[in-house]
Structures are given as C-alpha cells and as structure tokens.
Design an enzyme around this catalytic site. Structure first.
Site, PDB file in Angstrom:
ATOM      1  N   LYS A 222       0.750  -1.221  -0.058  1.00  0.00           N
ATOM      2  CA  LYS A 222       0.018  -0.056   0.077  1.00  0.00           C
ATOM      3  C   LYS A 222       0.783   1.252  -0.070  1.00  0.00           C
ATOM      4  O   LYS A 222       2.010   1.036   0.502  1.00  0.00           O
ATOM      5  CB  LYS A 222      -0.910   0.038   1.448  1.00  0.00           C
TER       6      LYS A 222
HETATM    7  P1  NAD Z   1     -13.091   7.531  -2.978  1.00  0.00           P
HETATM    8  O1  NAD Z   1     -11.792   8.688  -2.442  1.00  0.00           O
HETATM    9  O2  NAD Z   1     -13.420   7.458  -4.434  1.00  0.00           O
HETATM   10  O3  NAD Z   1     -14.263   7.904  -2.156  1.00  0.00           O
HETATM   11  C1  NAD Z   1     -14.316   8.002  -0.508  1.00  0.00           C
HETATM   12  C2  NAD Z   1     -15.873   8.641  -0.115  1.00  0.00           C
HETATM   13  O4  NAD Z   1     -15.859   8.333   1.286  1.00  0.00           O
HETATM   14  C3  NAD Z   1     -16.209   9.728  -0.712  1.00  0.00           C
HETATM   15  O5  NAD Z   1     -17.495   9.759  -1.091  1.00  0.00           O
HETATM   16  C4  NAD Z   1     -15.992  10.439   0.585  1.00  0.00           C
HETATM   17  O6  NAD Z   1     -16.631  11.859   0.877  1.00  0.00           O
HETATM   18  C5  NAD Z   1     -16.166   9.558   1.888  1.00  0.00           C
HETATM   19  N1  NAD Z   1     -15.887   9.824   3.344  1.00  0.00           N
HETATM   20  C6  NAD Z   1     -14.486  10.154   3.421  1.00  0.00           C
HETATM   21  N2  NAD Z   1     -14.561  10.093   4.768  1.00  0.00           N
HETATM   22  C7  NAD Z   1     -15.479   9.800   5.432  1.00  0.00           C
HETATM   23  C8  NAD Z   1     -16.154   9.926   6.684  1.00  0.00           C
HETATM   24  N3  NAD Z   1     -15.512  10.381   7.766  1.00  0.00           N
HETATM   25  N4  NAD Z   1     -17.427   9.571   6.837  1.00  0.00           N
HETATM   26  C9  NAD Z   1     -18.351   9.296   5.559  1.00  0.00           C
HETATM   27  N5  NAD Z   1     -17.686   9.429   4.475  1.00  0.00           N
HETATM   28  C10 NAD Z   1     -16.440   9.497   4.497  1.00  0.00           C
HETATM   29  O7  NAD Z   1     -12.449   6.267  -2.324  1.00  0.00           O
HETATM   30  P2  NAD Z   1     -12.877   4.965  -2.680  1.00  0.00           P
HETATM   31  O8  NAD Z   1     -11.776   4.366  -3.856  1.00  0.00           O
HETATM   32  O9  NAD Z   1     -14.245   4.935  -3.112  1.00  0.00           O
HETATM   33  O10 NAD Z   1     -12.452   4.008  -1.385  1.00  0.00           O
HETATM   34  C11 NAD Z   1     -13.610   3.637  -0.398  1.00  0.00           C
HETATM   35  C12 NAD Z   1     -13.210   2.537   0.561  1.00  0.00           C
HETATM   36  O11 NAD Z   1     -12.969   1.351  -0.276  1.00  0.00           O
HETATM   37  C13 NAD Z   1     -11.653   2.671   1.135  1.00  0.00           C
HETATM   38  O12 NAD Z   1     -11.903   2.019   2.182  1.00  0.00           O
HETATM   39  C14 NAD Z   1     -10.830   1.961   0.153  1.00  0.00           C
HETATM   40  O13 NAD Z   1      -9.596   1.561   0.734  1.00  0.00           O
HETATM   41  C15 NAD Z   1     -11.806   0.665  -0.259  1.00  0.00           C
HETATM   42  N6  NAD Z   1     -11.338   0.159  -1.536  1.00  0.00           N
HETATM   43  C16 NAD Z   1     -11.355   0.884  -2.497  1.00  0.00           C
HETATM   44  C17 NAD Z   1     -10.878   0.246  -3.671  1.00  0.00           C
HETATM   45  C18 NAD Z   1     -11.121   0.454  -5.160  1.00  0.00           C
HETATM   46  O14 NAD Z   1     -10.810  -0.140  -6.155  1.00  0.00           O
HETATM   47  N7  NAD Z   1     -11.145   2.101  -5.414  1.00  0.00           N
HETATM   48  C19 NAD Z   1     -10.672  -1.092  -3.515  1.00  0.00           C
HETATM   49  C20 NAD Z   1     -10.927  -1.996  -2.311  1.00  0.00           C
HETATM   50  C21 NAD Z   1     -11.102  -1.261  -1.321  1.00  0.00           C
END
Ligand code: NAD
Length: 418
Positions: A108
């Site tokens: 990561k």
């Molecule tokens: P992103 O940056 O696209 O979106 C994050 C979202 O979470 C946004 O809508 C933001 O406003 C919201 N957010 C942030 N802080 C918050 C809080 N304190 N309370 C409520 N909402 C909050 O990120 P993403 O890529 O969608 O990732 C989201 C989660 O999924 C993370 O935990 C990430 O590690 C996990 N994840 C992502 C992927 C991927 O392919 N992008 C793959 C596996 C896991």
C-alpha cells in the site's frame, strides 16, 4: 509491535491476524515473520506550489509480503495517512490477494494530503515526485500501485508516465486503474462495486432473502460507494440511504441513484438534491435495512454504534470499517458479515486482469472481465463460507485463515534466506 507502525488501524490488522493465527495454530516463526512488513519506505516530497512557495509532503510505500509474487496495493491521498495506516492496509492486501488466489503479495502507499486543497498542476507535481522517490521499489515485476481513496485514473496515468520516463519506454503494467488509452482495463472503474454486489447477492441467497425485498444503505459515495449503489439499484434492490463525508440522505421508498450519481459528480450536495431527508453519517449507519455497506474509511463501526446497527448483512466495501469489539457485538447479534478482504476484492481482481492484459499486450472484452470476476469472487465467497461452517468460525476468521494459509505455504516452500 514495532513502535514505528503503532496506529489504531495497524493494531486492528494485527489483532485480526493474531485471532486467525491462533485459530489455525500457525507456527510461531511464521507468525513473527508475517506480523510486520517486509519493506517500508518513507519519503519527503518537496513540491513547488502555484504561488511559488515550496511545501514538503510525506509519502509512504509499504510492502507487507512478496512470497507469492510482486506486491500489489492502492495509493491513498488523504490528510490522515501515516506509516501505521499504510502498513495495516498493506497487510490486508496480502491476505486479500491470497484469498482470491491471485499471484501477488500485499502493499500500500499513501501521501498525507487532502487532494481537494491542491490545484491540478500541484497534484501532478506531487504525484510525479512521489513516483520518482519510490521508483526503486515499484515496477510490473516488483510492486504495482493502483487507485484508492483520493486517487483517480489520472493520478495513475501520471505515475505510469513518470515510471516510463525513468526507464525510457512505456510500461503500462507498472500501475493499474489507468485510463483505457494507456492500457487500462474495461470494467476496472466499477470493479470493486461490482464485486461487492456479487458477494452480497450470494449472502442474500444464503439467507433466503429476495433481492426485490432488499433495502441497501451505503456510507461513502466515491468510486466504490457510487458504483455499488448504481449496480445494486440496476439489479432491482432498493437503495434507501447514501452518504459522503458531509452527511447523507435517506428515502425509505428508494433513492433515484442514476440521477444522484450524475448530480453528485457535478458537485451538487446531497442536501441540495431534494430527493430524501438529510442525516448524519452516524444516523445513516443505524438505519434499518437488509444490507449495510460501509464504503468510506476505516473504524466506522465501533462499540459506540454496533448495538444500534439494524442490518441483516454487513458487506464491508471499505478496508477495516469494523473494530474488533464491534465485530464481536455484531457476531453475537447474528449479523452476517462479509469481511473486507473478501467483499472488496473485486478491485484487485480486475487490477490483476489489467496487469495480465498489459503484460501480454492482449486486451479482453468487457463481458469476459465481468464473467471472470464473478467466477473468482463467488468461488472465494463459497470457499470462505464452507470453511467457516467446517471450522465453526466467523466469515472474517475463515477468510483470514484461508489467506494466511496460502502465504504460510509459500514461505514454508521457499524457506528462510539466508
Ligand atoms: P474515494 O476517495 O473515491 O471515496 C471515498 C468516499 O468516502 C467519498 O464519498 C468521501 O466523501 C467519503 N468519506 C470520506 N471520509 C468519510 C467519513 N469520515 N465519513 C463518511 N464518508 C466519508 O475512495 P474509494 O476508492 O471509493 O474507497 C472507499 C473505500 O473502499 C476505502 O476504504 C478503500 O480503501 C476501499 N477500497 C477501494 C478500492 C478501489 O478500487 N478504489 C478497492 C478496494 C477497497
């Protein structure tokens, strides 16, 4: 624990590992080796801001384990990023790739920055400097970054370009989550959400719940949350609540997700959409629903709200959304939990497809990608479920045990150098 990594998220990852290691009676030597990362790099990133001033940001890349292949893991841009959080996320990537049977280890990366406070040119300079500083560690045979919180296909394109400039030729397989024009994969953008939906459908089937009677609540409306909402609502479920960092909206009759996705993309706040009642994230998490999907940041479900959750299924799209104490409360209350390393594995599975296509210079049709994702993630779900039933343990422990076992076998086969 090595003090440099001490952080609540790292403590959570290690505590989960200890529980699983204990349950599977993992040899003490392997326990010791797998508890801390193989390699960690901390870099200072001096960037010239648009006003001419120089600011220094902190960046990290942690490779937890590479016994099964090159390490793989996202890159996070968020103001709370630090070494311990990155190390925890790297450890989860190791178990996740092993559980899905992908030939990777876990890694990561991250930069401590709120990307919304930077201009596009500042973001580009920061990304390129980060890529140059971690250059010795990354590459298609070594460690392959991808998108995560706060990073986009454009950020991946800058990373790929900087890497390619250093070696002197184009290396599409150096990162995943890229735009299609430079070797990205069809289906990668929505892959994590698609995977969340696939495994949740299996859980609904297992619980004998019909999709048309299913209500869904999603915390986080970024890449993962918004695609999960869209795919679920297109499949016929009723998405009744969604949120982002500013709060959320609820409508028990169901939300018009396609419309919300469009308007949210154009910066309209949930509060201004007039499609439901505004509520806080804490209120959203405790809404009555069939499926609750945390898709934002870690440690959102804690002892403070676990007793008040009113879902039948918790599908962990985010990494580490549930603390250990909250997990125990939810298990006691009979909530069916699809653990993060299984629920959100769709992202790294399609990243694997992207890397394979880049390395082979041979690109697949979208249907093939969706079909293969479905095959791998539903097989992982059923393997985990079967293992949990056989060992009379939880889905989380079963998933961790399966992943850890694959990694342990690789270490045993390779032995200890020197
Ligand atoms: P992103 O940056 O696209 O979106 C994050 C979202 O979470 C946004 O809508 C933001 O406003 C919201 N957010 C942030 N802080 C918050 C809080 N304190 N309370 C409520 N909402 C909050 O990120 P993403 O890529 O969608 O990732 C989201 C989660 O999924 C993370 O935990 C990430 O590690 C996990 N994840 C992502 C992927 C991927 O392919 N992008 C793959 C596996 C896991």
């Amino acid at each position: 624990m090595i003090p440099e990594f001490d952080h609540p998220t790292y403590r959570l990852a290690v505590a989960q590992f200890d529980q699983a290691a204990e349950a599977m009676n993992l040899a003490p030597n392997l326990r010791e080796r797998l508890k801390s990362p193989q390699r960690s790099l901390v870099v200072g990133l001096p960037i010239r801001m648009d006003d001419g001033q120089v600011r220094v940001f902190q960046g990290y890349r942690v490779q937890h384990d590479s016994a099964r292949g090159p390490s793989k893991g996202g890159l996070r841009y968020h103001q709370a990023v630090n070494l311990g959080e990155v190390a925890a996320l790297a450890m989860w990537m190791t178990w996740k790739t092993a559980l899905a049977g992908l030939p990777y280890g876990g890694a990561k990366g991250g930069i401590t920055v709120n990307p919304n406070t930077l201009s596009n040119t500042e973001l580009e300079r920061l990304t390129r400097r980060y890529a140059a500083e971690i250059f010795p560690l990354i590459g298609p045979d070594k460690d392959i970054p991808a998108t995560d919180i706060g990073t986009t296909p454009q950020v991946m394109a800058w990373l790929m370009d900087t890497y390619s400039q250093q070696v002197g030729f184009s290396v599409p397989g150096a990162v995943t989550g890229k735009p299609l024009a430079i070797g990205g994969s069809l289906g990668r953008e929505e892959a994590t959400g698609q995977g969340v939906v696939y495994v949740t459908l299996e859980a609904l089937r297992k619980k004998g719940l019909a999709l048309e009677d299913t209500t869904v609540v999603i915390q986080g409306f970024g890449n993962v949350g918004s695609h999960t909402a869209k795919i679920f609502s297109e499949a016929g479920a009723r998405v009744i609540g969604v949120s982002d960092v500013t709060g959320g909206i609820v409508n028990p009759k169901g939300l018009p997700i396609a419309d919300i996705v469009q308007r949210h993309r154009h910066g309209v706040s949930f509060q201004d959409m007039n499609v439901g009642d505004f509520l806080t994230n804490d209120e959203l998490l405790t809404l009555e629903c069939t499926v609750l999907i945390p898709a934002a940041i870690s440690e959102q479900i804690t002892v403070h709200n676990a007793e008040r959750l009113r879902c039948r299924i918790l599908s962990e799209a985010a990494n580490g959304p549930t603390t250990l104490d909250a997990d125990a409360i939810l298990q006691d209350r009979g909530v069916f939990i699809i653990p993060d390393i299984l629920a959100n594995a769709g992202g790294v599975i399609v990243s694997y497809f992207e890397w394979v296509q880049d390395v082979q210079r041979f690109f697949w049709k979208e249907d093939d990608i969706r079909e293969r994702l479905h095959e791998i993630i539903t097989a992982a779900f059923h393997r985990t479920l079967g293992f949990a039933e056989e060992k009379k343990t939880t889905m989380r422990i079963a998933a961790l045990m399966s992943g850890i076992d694959q990694v342990a076998q690789a270490h045993t086969a390779r032995g200890l150098y020197p």
